[in-house]
Design an enzyme around this catalytic site. Structure first.
Site, PDB file in Angstrom:
ATOM      1  N   ASP A 155       0.876  -1.184   0.000  1.00 55.05           N
ATOM      2  CA  ASP A 155       0.000   0.000   0.000  1.00 55.05           C
ATOM      3  C   ASP A 155       0.903   1.220   0.000  1.00 55.05           C
ATOM      4  OD1 ASP A 155      -2.352   1.340   2.499  1.00 55.05           O
ATOM      5  OD2 ASP A 155      -1.911   1.922   0.415  1.00 55.05           O
ATOM      6  N   THR A 157       3.108   4.689  -1.647  1.00 55.35           N
ATOM      7  CA  THR A 157       2.977   5.923  -2.417  1.00 55.35           C
ATOM      8  C   THR A 157       3.332   5.586  -3.864  1.00 55.35           C
ATOM      9  OG1 THR A 157       5.249   6.287  -1.694  1.00 55.35           O
ATOM     10  CG2 THR A 157       3.545   7.565  -0.559  1.00 55.35           C
TER      11      THR A 157
HETATM   12  N1  SAM Z   1      -3.366   4.731  -0.944  1.00 59.10           N
HETATM   13  C1  SAM Z   1      -2.213   5.540  -1.242  1.00 59.10           C
HETATM   14  C2  SAM Z   1      -1.890   5.497  -2.694  1.00 59.10           C
HETATM   15  O1  SAM Z   1      -2.467   4.655  -3.393  1.00 59.10           O
HETATM   16  O2  SAM Z   1      -1.073   6.310  -3.126  1.00 59.10           O
HETATM   17  C3  SAM Z   1      -1.049   5.137  -0.399  1.00 59.10           C
HETATM   18  C4  SAM Z   1      -1.380   5.205   1.026  1.00 59.10           C
HETATM   19  S1  SAM Z   1      -0.167   5.233   2.241  1.00 59.10           S
HETATM   20  C5  SAM Z   1      -0.292   6.853   2.769  1.00 59.10           C
HETATM   21  C6  SAM Z   1       1.411   5.154   1.441  1.00 59.10           C
HETATM   22  C7  SAM Z   1       2.465   4.930   2.517  1.00 59.10           C
HETATM   23  O3  SAM Z   1       3.650   4.353   1.969  1.00 59.10           O
HETATM   24  C8  SAM Z   1       2.928   6.204   3.228  1.00 59.10           C
HETATM   25  O4  SAM Z   1       2.529   6.138   4.580  1.00 59.10           O
HETATM   26  C9  SAM Z   1       4.453   6.199   3.081  1.00 59.10           C
HETATM   27  O5  SAM Z   1       5.112   6.713   4.200  1.00 59.10           O
HETATM   28  C10 SAM Z   1       4.708   4.732   2.859  1.00 59.10           C
HETATM   29  N2  SAM Z   1       5.999   4.407   2.233  1.00 59.10           N
HETATM   30  C11 SAM Z   1       6.592   5.032   1.186  1.00 59.10           C
HETATM   31  N3  SAM Z   1       7.765   4.439   0.884  1.00 59.10           N
HETATM   32  C12 SAM Z   1       7.912   3.393   1.760  1.00 59.10           C
HETATM   33  C13 SAM Z   1       8.906   2.394   1.962  1.00 59.10           C
HETATM   34  N4  SAM Z   1      10.001   2.346   1.177  1.00 59.10           N
HETATM   35  N5  SAM Z   1       8.724   1.478   2.949  1.00 59.10           N
HETATM   36  C14 SAM Z   1       7.611   1.520   3.738  1.00 59.10           C
HETATM   37  N6  SAM Z   1       6.618   2.450   3.619  1.00 59.10           N
HETATM   38  C15 SAM Z   1       6.781   3.373   2.621  1.00 59.10           C
END
Ligand code: SAM
Length: 281
Positions: A155, A157
């Site tokens: 899920d 970014t």
């Molecule tokens: N539903 C959203 C979309 O489709 O774009 C995404 C939701 S969620 C907010 C995305 C999450 O991924 C964020 O909380 C971000 O901090 C996390 N994230 C980004 N890169 C990451 C990584 N390398 N490892 C773990 N989490 C990560």
């Protein structure tokens, strides 16, 4: 009236009027904004890109959680990578058959701020006894963890900033090593009309790792440009052919009520437009 103008695409996009800024700050990893909008309720954006809104989050979270879990049929252990807003964790934990969920989120402050300013997303899920929250880079976790899972949900970014690592072969092979026999990986894989290259790239990377890979889709209004693709990867090619009768039985047994997901939508979601089929081949 202040406006939020999404910067995902350089030459077109969406804007939101900002009725009230609830949080706006650079975290250790990203620029996090949470604000109120008259149409979509509370909205969260990272690095200028809309992540989730109270009004339409149910579509995305239901489709990325229930499709793999109900297709699998007896998922006990689930891994969520990313998902800092807590909506995915909430949906996965609605399955009483799920005994354990590990969530690996890189940005602690996203979880903290979403718990506080987007309470309707997690609805207490972060405090569920079955939930194990890990602050780490998802690509490191899947390549080093000894834990194994029936379903892995990325899920993430978009592939910009810390999210970029979650679209690499190193990440997908790490997910493969964490998957139990008959397990399935699903990922957020961009909106096909404006981000078709993401589908092509992911397809190439999954092809060399999994016996069965494809995409399914749903249209989420604030992920602009039409349908969003979800990648599907498993070594059990029967999973995506689960019959409608079996899906109906499992859905009824789960006791879960949904606002978007139905067994019929589940099956139909795997039917892809011609231009997407060609992008995968
Ligand atoms: N539903 C959203 C979309 O489709 O774009 C995404 C939701 S969620 C907010 C995305 C999450 O991924 C964020 O909380 C971000 O901090 C996390 N994230 C980004 N890169 C990451 C990584 N390398 N490892 C773990 N989490 C990560």
């Amino acid at each position: 009236m202040r406006e939020f103008r999404e910067t995902l695409y350089p030459h077109w996009g969406q804007f939101f009027s900002i009725d009230e800024v609830l949080f706006e700050h650079k975290t250790e990893h990203q620029y996090l904004v949470i604000f109120k909008n008259a149409e979509y309720g509370r909205v969260m954006a990272l690095d200028g890109i809309i992540q989730t809104t109270e009004r339409d989050e149910f579509i995305y979270h239901e489709m990325l959680a229930h499709v793999p879990i109900l297709a699998h049929g007896h998922a006990r252990r689930v891994l969520i990578v990313g998902g800092g807003d807590g909506g995915m964790l909430r949906e996965v934990l609605r399955h009483k058959s799920v005994e354990h969920v590990t969530q690996v989120e890189i940005d602690k402050q996203v979880i903290e701020m979403c718990k506080h300013y987007l309470p309707n997303h997690s609805q207490g899920a972060f405090d569920d006894a079955r939930a194990n929250i890990v602050i780490d880079d998802g690509v490191e976790y899947v390549n080093n963890s000894d834990d194994t899972f029936d379903v892995v949900i990325s899920d993430s970014t978009d592939p910009i900033g810390p999210g970029e690592a979650l679209y690499t072969s190193r990440f997908y092979s790490g997910c493969k090593r964490c998957l139990r026999e008959g397990g399935v990986l699903v990922t957020q894989n961009g909106c096909t009309f404006g981000q078709l290259d993401e589908v092509t790239t992911t397809a190439k990377r999954l092809q060399s790792l999994f016996a069965d890979y494809t995409f399914y889709s749903a249209a989420i209004p604030t992920y602009i440009g039409g349908i969003m693709a979800f990648a599907w990867a498993t070594n059990d090619s029967s999973l995506r052919k689960t019959s409608i009768e079996v899906l109906r039985k499992r859905y009824a047994k789960s006791g879960i009520t949904t606002r978007y997901y139905t067994p019929g939508v589940h099956q139909a979601a795997f039917a892809l437009p011609q231009y997407v089929i060609e992008a995968i081949e």
